[in-house]
Each structure stands twice: as C-alpha cells, then as structure tokens.
Design an enzyme around this catalytic site. Sequence first.
Site, PDB file in Angstrom:
ATOM      1  N   HIS A 130      -3.862   7.687   6.128  1.00 51.63           N
ATOM      2  CA  HIS A 130      -3.910   6.387   5.464  1.00 51.63           C
ATOM      3  C   HIS A 130      -5.295   5.791   5.688  1.00 51.63           C
ATOM      4  O   HIS A 130      -5.909   5.283   4.759  1.00 51.63           O
ATOM      5  CB  HIS A 130      -2.812   5.475   6.007  1.00 51.63           C
ATOM      6  CG  HIS A 130      -2.712   4.172   5.288  1.00 51.63           C
ATOM      7  ND1 HIS A 130      -2.544   4.090   3.923  1.00 51.63           N
ATOM      8  CD2 HIS A 130      -2.775   2.893   5.741  1.00 51.63           C
ATOM      9  CE1 HIS A 130      -2.498   2.817   3.565  1.00 51.63           C
ATOM     10  NE2 HIS A 130      -2.639   2.071   4.636  1.00 51.63           N
ATOM     11  N   CYS A 162       0.799  -1.231   0.000  1.00 53.71           N
ATOM     12  CA  CYS A 162       0.000   0.000   0.000  1.00 53.71           C
ATOM     13  C   CYS A 162       0.827   1.275   0.000  1.00 53.71           C
ATOM     14  O   CYS A 162       0.263   2.370  -0.105  1.00 53.71           O
ATOM     15  CB  CYS A 162      -0.947  -0.006   1.193  1.00 53.71           C
ATOM     16  SG  CYS A 162      -1.895  -1.528   1.321  1.00 53.71           S
ATOM     17  N   HIS A 220      -9.758   1.204  -0.895  1.00 55.36           N
ATOM     18  CA  HIS A 220      -8.312   1.152  -0.702  1.00 55.36           C
ATOM     19  C   HIS A 220      -7.695   0.666  -2.003  1.00 55.36           C
ATOM     20  O   HIS A 220      -7.849  -0.489  -2.381  1.00 55.36           O
ATOM     21  CB  HIS A 220      -7.966   0.207   0.449  1.00 55.36           C
ATOM     22  CG  HIS A 220      -6.536   0.321   0.899  1.00 55.36           C
ATOM     23  ND1 HIS A 220      -5.537   0.831   0.099  1.00 55.36           N
ATOM     24  CD2 HIS A 220      -5.935  -0.020   2.073  1.00 55.36           C
ATOM     25  CE1 HIS A 220      -4.391   0.801   0.752  1.00 55.36           C
ATOM     26  NE2 HIS A 220      -4.607   0.295   1.944  1.00 55.36           N
TER      27      HIS A 220
END
Length: 398
Positions: free
Chosen positions: A290, A165, A324
């Site tokens: 995040h 990520c 995401h």
Amino acid sequence: MFQQSQHAGAVGIQFSASVSALGKTAQDVRYALTQTSSCLTQRDDLLLDQSCLVGAYHQDLTAIEIKADLQQIDSRNLRLAIHALQQIEAQIHDYTQAFPRHRLAIVVGTSTSGIADNEQALKAHFCGQSEQRIAHEKQEMNALAQGLQRYLNWDGIAYTISTACSSSAKAFAAGQRLLNADLADAVLVGGVDSLCKLTLNGFYSLESLSSGVCQPCGVRRDGINIGEAASLFLLSKRPSAVMLLASGESMDAWHISAPHPEGRGAQQAMQKALDAAGLLAEDIDYLNLHGTATPQNDAMEIKAVRQVFKHQPWLSSTKHQTGHCLGAAGAVEAFICQQVLQDQAWLPLHQAGEIDPELADQRYVEQPDIDQPIRYVMSNSFAFGGSNISLIFGRGDI
C-alpha cells in the site's frame, strides 16, 4: 468446456485497461515503473496559494462523446472511466454478446465521483449566489457504475463501492463473489478517481501531503502525493493468462484516519487472502505495498509484512510514480501486478531514496530486471477507518 483453475473460486482477467500518470498502455506502465525520473507534475490550482505534486493524467478528455442519457451525470470521473473502457470496448462487446444482458454486472470503486465538476458551483453557492444550480447527480457515488452500465447497455447488477483507499480492490472481491455465486456471467470491475480540491485540501488539513515526491518507507517520508486514474477489468470464470485467485478483508476500526499501529488489520487481510487462495506465504514472489509514505502507514505495514512473510518476497510501492489514486489505487496497482505476471521480465522499482533504518530489513526492488519466475503476487490496499484488503493474482498456467 474450459478447464477450471486449480485454485478454487479463481476467476480470469479477460481484458483490462488503465490510464494514470504512468500513461495509457502496458508499455507506458512498464517504462514508467522501471526508471527513476518522476511521473508526477506540479499543480498550482488545487491548494490555496500553494503548489503541489500530483499524479495527473494529461490527455484531453473533452472530445469523448457523451450520450444523451449520460449528460446529467457527465463528469471528469466518468470521462476517465469511458476513456479507459474504450481501449477494450470492442473486445468486451465480442466476449459478452452471447450472454444475457441481465447477467452482465458492474462493480467499481471511487472516492471522489464527480465532485470536482461541482466545486466551482459549490463555491459560488457558499458565496451567496443562490441562483447557482448544483448538479448533485454527477457527484453521487453510484453515478460511476450507473454511467458505465448505461454506456454498455447492460442490465445486470451494478453498484459502486466507496471505502476510501480500498474501494477498487474491494470491487475485485465483490466481482469474484458474484461470479462464484452464479449471479453473473461476466463482471466489469475496477476503480476511478479524479483530482479534486476536496481531497487535496482534506489531506493538506491532516498535514499528510508530501513536500516533494513521496518516499514510501523512506527515512525522510513526510506524506502522500494524490493521483488520478481509471483502471477497468472484465472478469469471468474462464481461465486467462492472469487469474484473480483470492482476496482477504479485515476491519480493524482502530481510528478514523490512522491504521492500527501494530498492523493488526493489515496482517489479518494478508493472511486471509493466503488462506482463501490455498497458498503459503512463501509462495508469494512479489508484494505491491500500500506504501503511502506517511510515517504511520508505512511503519505498520512493514510490521504486518514481518508477521506474515518470513522468506522476504520482493516488494515495492508504486505510489511515488502514480500518486495515491485513492478509490482507484487498488485497481491501478492490480493492473501493474497483471503486467508483471504477464511479462515475467520486470518488477516495479521502489523509490530510490534512503530507506528508514527501522524498515530496511525488507527486500525492496532496487533493480527492475528479474531472472526468476513470478508465479504469485499480492497487492495491499488499506483505507481510513481500518478497511483493509489484500488481493492475490497468479499466472493462469500454474
């Protein structure tokens, strides 16, 4: 000669483009992130016998012409990248035509590459259909950078970063380093990830998928929604309306799939970014979290935020609208930060559900309209294995 930014090592974002569940234009992004209706869609073809909400990009990509030298690595991932790139291709060509081809670099991030395009072939192979050919080339991680390099006919440094990520945020840091080391005159950076069964079922097996729209920092948060996106940026040393000032990286290596519970690595990344930019914590006006909406990630990130920021900047997560986007998450959120700095009129709304009382001491964005200048913004990306990075962007006229 152009005037250098007062921030040492800062580089300019000359052109950018992004496609995601938010849409494909800056106007789409602003609209989606300043209203509460969800951009996520229900899909029943990704998990076995179960539907799930994902951040899907819906425009048809099949009409994109794939040149002969790209057909071996053709995939939805590459087509998403080309689709985004085509929005700024003419400007990039005009800007870079005076530079030697070997001085034009590409650094991009991904975590899925073209695996989705091989999933049916892999299923057939494991079911004993040995005649089924699996085109490994399209799912190799460097297929993305290689494909973009061939498409643009560039001849400089080109590679793909895959650190889950944090991949595309790290592409920004790498591109900035190439420019400041005088190894390139311009660098195409960003990230691309496409929806695939591998990642959806992987997170499902970890019990990390949300049962509905994810709720970053919410009292009932129960996991993530997966998304897809392609966001690309041309960086150079020439100042621009929005500058990449600095990055801060850390590796806490606490656990293969969990962050350090006290946010140690996250705190280090944010502080390193501030130090590299020559800024104080109170200079940051907006923080893009995040904010994955998993119990552990959100708890540790807010702990880290408390350690770094005493003045409480505006903050929000945008993953309840984009999903995401994994290897593309850092890039799509960088695009969001760029729009905020350019427009000076809005901030992305945080999810509208009830905030966890243990995390409620922060200044979450509850109304999008702003009446104060936004000078500097920070964006966080934290990955499996503790691979952390924070980026700082600022207005070029500061």
